[in-house]
Write an enzyme that holds these catalytic residues in place. Sequence first.
Site, short mmCIF file in Angstrom:
data_model
loop_
_atom_site.label_atom_id
_atom_site.label_comp_id
_atom_site.label_asym_id
_atom_site.label_seq_id
_atom_site.Cartn_x
_atom_site.Cartn_y
_atom_site.Cartn_z
N HIS A 237 0.81 -1.21 0.00
CA HIS A 237 0.00 0.00 0.00
C HIS A 237 0.85 1.27 0.00
CE1 HIS A 237 -3.61 -2.34 1.69
NE2 HIS A 237 -3.67 -2.21 0.39
N ARG B 22 -8.21 -6.96 -14.16
CA ARG B 22 -7.96 -8.07 -13.23
C ARG B 22 -8.86 -7.86 -12.02
NH1 ARG B 22 -1.95 -6.88 -14.09
NH2 ARG B 22 -1.06 -8.79 -14.98
N ASN C 223 2.79 -13.15 -19.07
CA ASN C 223 3.48 -13.47 -17.81
C ASN C 223 3.44 -14.97 -17.55
OD1 ASN C 223 3.69 -10.73 -17.49
ND2 ASN C 223 1.98 -10.56 -16.08
N ASP C 224 2.24 -15.53 -17.66
CA ASP C 224 2.12 -16.96 -17.41
C ASP C 224 2.60 -17.78 -18.59
OD1 ASP C 224 1.17 -17.46 -14.75
OD2 ASP C 224 -0.59 -16.29 -15.32
N ARG D 91 7.46 -17.74 -12.37
CA ARG D 91 7.57 -16.28 -12.59
C ARG D 91 7.84 -15.52 -11.29
NH1 ARG D 91 1.24 -14.56 -13.95
NH2 ARG D 91 1.63 -12.56 -13.01
N GLU E 124 -2.54 -18.68 -22.00
CA GLU E 124 -1.41 -18.55 -21.07
C GLU E 124 -0.75 -19.89 -20.78
OE1 GLU E 124 -2.44 -15.71 -17.84
OE2 GLU E 124 -4.37 -16.68 -17.82
N ARG F 148 -12.00 -9.68 -16.71
CA ARG F 148 -11.55 -11.06 -16.53
C ARG F 148 -12.17 -11.62 -15.26
NH1 ARG F 148 -5.27 -12.43 -15.85
NH2 ARG F 148 -5.61 -11.71 -13.73
N CYS G 114 -1.19 -8.98 -23.50
CA CYS G 114 -1.05 -8.26 -22.23
C CYS G 114 0.07 -8.90 -21.41
CB CYS G 114 -2.38 -8.25 -21.47
SG CYS G 114 -3.00 -9.87 -21.10
C1 PEP Z 1 -0.46 -12.81 -17.63
O1 PEP Z 1 -0.30 -13.94 -17.17
O2 PEP Z 1 0.27 -12.28 -18.47
C2 PEP Z 1 -1.59 -12.00 -17.17
C3 PEP Z 1 -1.87 -10.85 -17.71
O3 PEP Z 1 -2.27 -12.46 -16.10
P1 PEP Z 1 -1.73 -12.28 -14.60
O4 PEP Z 1 -0.43 -11.52 -14.66
O5 PEP Z 1 -2.79 -11.57 -13.89
O6 PEP Z 1 -1.54 -13.70 -14.19
MG MG Z 2 -1.89 -14.87 -15.99
#
Ligand code: PEP
Ligand code: MG
Length: 584
Positions: free
Chosen positions: A190, A297, A455-456, A466, A432, A333, A503
């Site tokens: 925060h 998200r 990311n995933d 990750r 993902e 989402r 993304c």
């Molecule tokens: C991702 O995995 O790239 C994604 C956008 O979802 P999150 O980062 O919320 O897992």
């Molecule tokens: Mg993800």
Amino acid sequence: MLLGEVASPGAARGPAFVCTCAERAAVPRRTLGVGQAQTEMERFDAAISDAENELRDLQQRVQRQVGEPEADIFETHILLLHDSALREEISTRCLRERINIEAALAEAIDELTATFARMEDLHFRERAADFRDIGNRLLDILAKRRLRGIPALPEESIMVTDELLPSLVAQLHRKTIRGLVLERGGQTAHATILARSLGIPSLIRVRDATKRIKTGDPLIVDGLAGRVFVKPSLSTLGEYDRLEAALKAHQHALKGLVDLPAVTQDGVAITLSATIGKVADAAAAASLNADGIGLYRTEFAFLVQDHFPSEDEQYQLYRATAEQMNARHVVIRVLDLGSDKLLPYFPLPREANPSLGRRGTRLLLKYPEILRAQLRAILRLSATHPISILFPMVGDVEELLAAKAVIETVKAQLETDCQPFNRDILVGAMIETPSAAIMSHRLAQEVDFFSIGTNDLVQYLLSTDRTSSEVASYYAPLHPAVLQVLASLAATANAKVKSISLCGEMAGNPSYTQLLLGLGFRSLSVTPLEILEIKNAIRSTSIPQAEALAKRVLAMSTVREIKECLHEAQAQHATVADPGRIKE
Ligand code: PEP
Ligand code: MG
């Protein structure tokens, strides 16, 4: 020179002011006489009510100075104050051990913060600071001390501290504090969120900063490269002046892009949307002219609660977000829980390998009542706002069909309830996992759009956690395997005329933009902070140049070659002044 992690970018120069916030004054411990426990609990209840008043004051101050969403942090503190489990824990200690309320409170807070600090999930680890903060506040009130504040902070100084508690940062002003150097802290803590909203250049995880820096030491905070220069030399000071001027020019130039379209030099329009987690991000996205929300998200809204928000609470929240976007599209989402995203009020069975366990859509299908409530809220909103539904972490066609079947049941219920909704609401799948990527041509037949969660996807393609710093060097978004998969996903979607958006962190990194365009992506979703940088990168290239780069890169076999190639390409395309870095 000390190294840290950039939490809020920028550059700052000034004298250090060192203080330790995490330490607290010694807590008195007494043994209670017969019948005194009741009086102690009354003192505790009075302290809770004083603390709530203080927090409400602070909340109003932050609301005026920073903004409503940031002030909501104090709502979380107020909720924690009234946490029945905390009260129970304290009263048990007070009665069982016959100790005074201050000692019972201090012990309970120590135990709670230690439990949170051990949790794997970063979000929960960071909640330890919130508990410490309210614990210190209550102890101060019980000891009739004045509200904790910053002791005679010299103007225009750089605060160096072990941990910045949210109530303290709320009392900081951009005018008094030029920069922040923290020993601890996390990107989603925060206090970090507040410092970022105030635009104070901040570094976190600067080891031993409070030991190695003394109050009054001249400092330079390089909030681009994550470095602190203590007693900088004349030449470093000169470099700082150059960096500061370059930063100003860079920010000024970026601001000039707000009203310009995200279009390449050869006139190809790119959809540049925002990735958000809360209503405040949507306001920022709208002010930067984002082309809608590419990824909302929803976990954040659930994380800041102590219970599952009801369908109506969710509806209100999603509506507030959609309204910020003034009729621009919002992709919502559904909850992506499991692995590193856990809710305190929804304990999941322990799994040896949670990233490969029940998470995302798999998990929602196991708890359909959670999915149904969220879908009802989203569908109700679809009657009046342009929104669509996105399923996270889709494994295969069967799973997607099961999730779509839940949408149909919810639609039927809404019809029975005479609740209006958009019958043609668009439904998308996040790609993902390797399995979803391989089956994308089949998944495309079942959805209206794809969103690539890089990311995933990177984590699963490269079998590299990750969140682990142990294997961080293996987590390579520019790995040739990742790029081959991205190229083939873009080709599949384009061939099936399905919209596809990219993304995750890759989308928000301007050094990757040209390559991503070259791989065939025409829609990116990035955090509001990254929008202008990415727009700049888009406007600095043309599709033929981007495609030529992608062609070269796709023929390469190592991350090192690819990085070098991007580095060279980027050097040729900077149109907005690059601030560079301080040379030592
Ligand atoms: C991702 O995995 O790239 C994604 C956008 O979802 P999150 O980062 O919320 O897992
Ligand atoms: Mg993800």
